[in-house]
Design a protein around this motif. Structure first.
Motif, PDB file in Angstrom:
ATOM      1  N   CYS A  17      58.758  63.416 -25.975  1.00  0.00           N
ATOM      2  CA  CYS A  17      57.986  63.738 -24.775  1.00  0.00           C
ATOM      3  C   CYS A  17      57.923  62.528 -23.858  1.00  0.00           C
ATOM      4  CB  CYS A  17      56.570  64.180 -25.146  1.00  0.00           C
ATOM      5  SG  CYS A  17      55.571  62.889 -25.938  1.00  0.00           S
ATOM      6  N   ALA A  18      57.462  62.762 -22.647  1.00  0.00           N
ATOM      7  CA  ALA A  18      57.306  61.682 -21.669  1.00  0.00           C
ATOM      8  C   ALA A  18      56.094  61.975 -20.803  1.00  0.00           C
ATOM      9  CB  ALA A  18      58.549  61.554 -20.799  1.00  0.00           C
ATOM     10  N   TYR A  19      55.417  60.915 -20.389  1.00  0.00           N
ATOM     11  CA  TYR A  19      54.329  61.078 -19.443  1.00  0.00           C
ATOM     12  C   TYR A  19      54.875  61.579 -18.110  1.00  0.00           C
ATOM     13  CZ  TYR A  19      50.862  58.579 -22.290  1.00  0.00           C
ATOM     14  OH  TYR A  19      49.983  58.208 -23.280  1.00  0.00           O
ATOM     15  N   ARG A  20      54.037  62.289 -17.394  1.00  0.00           N
ATOM     16  CA  ARG A  20      54.457  62.801 -16.096  1.00  0.00           C
ATOM     17  C   ARG A  20      54.565  61.685 -15.063  1.00  0.00           C
ATOM     18  NH1 ARG A  20      50.500  68.091 -16.484  1.00  0.00           N
ATOM     19  NH2 ARG A  20      51.645  69.053 -18.206  1.00  0.00           N
ATOM     20  N   ARG A  21      53.885  60.577 -15.314  1.00  0.00           N
ATOM     21  CA  ARG A  21      54.059  59.376 -14.493  1.00  0.00           C
ATOM     22  C   ARG A  21      54.486  58.240 -15.405  1.00  0.00           C
ATOM     23  NH1 ARG A  21      48.830  58.161 -10.958  1.00  0.00           N
ATOM     24  NH2 ARG A  21      47.819  58.446 -12.968  1.00  0.00           N
ATOM     25  N   SER A  22      55.357  57.397 -14.926  1.00  0.00           N
ATOM     26  CA  SER A  22      55.820  56.259 -15.719  1.00  0.00           C
ATOM     27  C   SER A  22      54.702  55.240 -15.865  1.00  0.00           C
ATOM     28  CB  SER A  22      57.024  55.598 -15.037  1.00  0.00           C
ATOM     29  OG  SER A  22      56.620  54.945 -13.837  1.00  0.00           O
ATOM     30  N   ASN A  96      48.883  64.425 -18.535  1.00  0.00           N
ATOM     31  CA  ASN A  96      49.379  64.826 -19.837  1.00  0.00           C
ATOM     32  C   ASN A  96      50.865  64.527 -19.955  1.00  0.00           C
ATOM     33  OD1 ASN A  96      46.871  65.876 -20.728  1.00  0.00           O
ATOM     34  ND2 ASN A  96      47.230  67.724 -19.533  1.00  0.00           N
ATOM     35  N   VAL A  97      51.448  64.934 -21.095  1.00  0.00           N
ATOM     36  CA  VAL A  97      52.867  64.712 -21.325  1.00  0.00           C
ATOM     37  C   VAL A  97      53.612  66.039 -21.298  1.00  0.00           C
ATOM     38  CG1 VAL A  97      52.510  62.616 -22.690  1.00  0.00           C
ATOM     39  CG2 VAL A  97      52.555  64.853 -23.831  1.00  0.00           C
ATOM     40  N   ASP A  98      54.885  65.958 -21.059  1.00  0.00           N
ATOM     41  CA  ASP A  98      55.774  67.111 -21.136  1.00  0.00           C
ATOM     42  C   ASP A  98      56.826  66.836 -22.199  1.00  0.00           C
ATOM     43  OD1 ASP A  98      54.640  68.637 -19.027  1.00  0.00           O
ATOM     44  OD2 ASP A  98      55.698  67.395 -17.564  1.00  0.00           O
ATOM     45  N   ALA A  99      57.238  67.886 -22.903  1.00  0.00           N
ATOM     46  CA  ALA A  99      58.345  67.740 -23.847  1.00  0.00           C
ATOM     47  C   ALA A  99      59.622  67.441 -23.079  1.00  0.00           C
ATOM     48  CB  ALA A  99      58.514  69.026 -24.652  1.00  0.00           C
ATOM     49  N   LEU A 100      60.462  66.581 -23.621  1.00  0.00           N
ATOM     50  CA  LEU A 100      61.766  66.349 -23.008  1.00  0.00           C
ATOM     51  C   LEU A 100      62.629  67.593 -23.170  1.00  0.00           C
ATOM     52  CD1 LEU A 100      60.860  63.360 -22.877  1.00  0.00           C
ATOM     53  CD2 LEU A 100      63.201  62.756 -23.516  1.00  0.00           C
ATOM     54  N   PRO A 101      63.489  67.855 -22.212  1.00  0.00           N
ATOM     55  CA  PRO A 101      64.348  69.039 -22.304  1.00  0.00           C
ATOM     56  C   PRO A 101      65.110  69.086 -23.633  1.00  0.00           C
ATOM     57  CG  PRO A 101      64.519  68.064 -20.126  1.00  0.00           C
ATOM     58  CD  PRO A 101      63.716  67.101 -20.960  1.00  0.00           C
ATOM     59  N   GLY A 102      65.001  70.206 -24.311  1.00  0.00           N
ATOM     60  CA  GLY A 102      65.724  70.404 -25.563  1.00  0.00           C
ATOM     61  C   GLY A 102      65.025  69.886 -26.791  1.00  0.00           C
ATOM     62  N   ALA A 103      63.896  69.149 -26.620  1.00  0.00           N
ATOM     63  CA  ALA A 103      63.259  68.503 -27.770  1.00  0.00           C
ATOM     64  C   ALA A 103      62.651  69.513 -28.739  1.00  0.00           C
ATOM     65  CB  ALA A 103      62.201  67.514 -27.299  1.00  0.00           C
ATOM     66  N   ARG A 104      61.875  70.448 -28.222  1.00  0.00           N
ATOM     67  CA  ARG A 104      61.227  71.415 -29.118  1.00  0.00           C
ATOM     68  C   ARG A 104      62.258  72.258 -29.861  1.00  0.00           C
ATOM     69  NH1 ARG A 104      56.552  72.064 -25.231  1.00  0.00           N
ATOM     70  NH2 ARG A 104      57.978  73.280 -23.965  1.00  0.00           N
ATOM     71  N   GLU A 105      63.280  72.700 -29.142  1.00  0.00           N
ATOM     72  CA  GLU A 105      64.295  73.521 -29.791  1.00  0.00           C
ATOM     73  C   GLU A 105      65.046  72.713 -30.844  1.00  0.00           C
ATOM     74  OE1 GLU A 105      67.039  75.402 -27.142  1.00  0.00           O
ATOM     75  OE2 GLU A 105      67.945  76.609 -28.732  1.00  0.00           O
ATOM     76  N   ALA A 106      65.303  71.429 -30.562  1.00  0.00           N
ATOM     77  CA  ALA A 106      65.986  70.573 -31.540  1.00  0.00           C
ATOM     78  C   ALA A 106      65.180  70.487 -32.826  1.00  0.00           C
ATOM     79  CB  ALA A 106      66.208  69.183 -30.957  1.00  0.00           C
ATOM     80  N   LYS A 129      47.598  63.632 -30.033  1.00  0.00           N
ATOM     81  CA  LYS A 129      47.372  64.451 -28.839  1.00  0.00           C
ATOM     82  C   LYS A 129      48.689  64.796 -28.151  1.00  0.00           C
ATOM     83  CE  LYS A 129      42.720  62.726 -27.799  1.00  0.00           C
ATOM     84  NZ  LYS A 129      41.894  61.919 -26.864  1.00  0.00           N
ATOM     85  N   LYS A 130      49.624  63.864 -28.155  1.00  0.00           N
ATOM     86  CA  LYS A 130      50.918  64.135 -27.523  1.00  0.00           C
ATOM     87  C   LYS A 130      51.673  65.221 -28.281  1.00  0.00           C
ATOM     88  CE  LYS A 130      51.373  59.398 -25.837  1.00  0.00           C
ATOM     89  NZ  LYS A 130      52.073  58.106 -26.018  1.00  0.00           N
ATOM     90  N   LEU A 131      51.696  65.118 -29.605  1.00  0.00           N
ATOM     91  CA  LEU A 131      52.395  66.139 -30.385  1.00  0.00           C
ATOM     92  C   LEU A 131      51.737  67.503 -30.196  1.00  0.00           C
ATOM     93  CD1 LEU A 131      53.183  64.280 -33.734  1.00  0.00           C
ATOM     94  CD2 LEU A 131      54.768  64.819 -31.870  1.00  0.00           C
ATOM     95  N   ALA A 132      50.414  67.522 -30.129  1.00  0.00           N
ATOM     96  CA  ALA A 132      49.716  68.788 -29.907  1.00  0.00           C
ATOM     97  C   ALA A 132      50.032  69.347 -28.529  1.00  0.00           C
ATOM     98  CB  ALA A 132      48.213  68.600 -30.074  1.00  0.00           C
ATOM     99  N   ALA A 133      50.118  68.467 -27.533  1.00  0.00           N
ATOM    100  CA  ALA A 133      50.364  68.918 -26.163  1.00  0.00           C
ATOM    101  C   ALA A 133      51.724  69.580 -26.004  1.00  0.00           C
ATOM    102  CB  ALA A 133      50.244  67.737 -25.195  1.00  0.00           C
ATOM    103  N   ILE A 134      52.693  69.176 -26.827  1.00  0.00           N
ATOM    104  CA  ILE A 134      54.034  69.763 -26.708  1.00  0.00           C
ATOM    105  C   ILE A 134      54.305  70.777 -27.820  1.00  0.00           C
ATOM    106  CG2 ILE A 134      54.962  67.784 -25.467  1.00  0.00           C
ATOM    107  CD1 ILE A 134      56.321  66.867 -28.051  1.00  0.00           C
TER     108      ILE A 134
END
Length: 224
Positions: A17-22, A96-106, A129-134
């Motif tokens: 995952c990554a934060y929505r802002r750096s 909050n954070v967003d999952a990186l593209p393809g991460a959940r499916e991987a 919290k990050k793992l829960a968010a994604i």
């Protein structure tokens, strides 16, 4: 010939995952909110992270201690660093954070025939919290918080702790991460194969596998 891979460990930040802002954007906003002229860059914080991880109990304490130390090093009142740290926390916690593209499916695909774990630099509460968010809070058999459960990456100790918890062998384990300074050398020092999520630079050290995106793990390179 390499042993078949039966275990995969993951980094969290900028891998799953990554934060929505750096961090750089949040730090700039923190300086502005605190009314303090910028006196260090986000890399100065990241470079010192491991020094404070073993002596603080939370990410807020770590950040406060680190920012105060940087301020002192740069000839400022340490309280100025603490003020910026509080503003940074307020700014970061609003996002909050967003999952990186393809991460959940991987992760979902690999769990069918691999044992999965996490080795992350970061405070337990924050990383949970990050793992829960994604939607991946129940996806892993073990989560090692390096810097808290064991020394921070790139020390090999957190990787070995994960292997012990999973009762698996380093030769059959791959660690997936984005950092050439913590993930790749730490995994290699523990005897694991490293799968590096590329940022387009020339890798040094050289990982066993280079991923253009997390979607590359939908058909993992160790099966090809």
């Amino acid at each position: 010939m390499s042993a078949p891979v039966d275990t995969v460990l993951f980094d969290i930040d900028d891998t799953l995952c990554a934060y929505r802002r750096s961090g750089a954007e949040v730090l700039a906003a923190a300086f502005e909110a605190a009314g303090v002229e910028p006196f260090f860059a986000i890399e100065d914080y990241y470079d010192r992270y491991s020094r404070f991880a073993d002596r603080t109990d939370s990410i807020r304490e770590l950040r406060t201690a680190c920012f105060a130390a940087i301020a002192d090093e740069r000839g400022h009142d340490p309280d100025r660093g603490r003020t910026v740290a509080a503003a940074y926390t307020a700014e970061r916690d609003q996002w909050n954070v967003d999952a990186l593209p393809g991460a959940r499916e991987a992760v979902n695909r690999l769990t069918a025939d691999h044992r999965l774990g996490v080795v992350t630099n970061g405070a337990p509460g924050m990383q949970a919290k990050k793992l829960a968010a994604i939607g991946l809070d129940d996806a892993f058999e073990v989560v090692i918080h390096a810097g808290y459960d064991a020394p921070a990456k790139p020390d090999p100790a957190p990787f070995r702790r994960a292997l012990d918890a999973l009762d698996t062998d380093p030769s059959s384990t791959v660690h997936v991460g984005n950092s050439l300074t913590s993930d790749v050398p730490g995994a290699q020092a523990a005897g694991l194969r490293a799968a590096w999520l590329s940022d387009g630079s020339t890798p040094d050290p050289v990982p066993a596998y280079t991923l253009d995106s997390m979607a590359d793990l939908h058909d993992p390179p160790w099966r090809r």
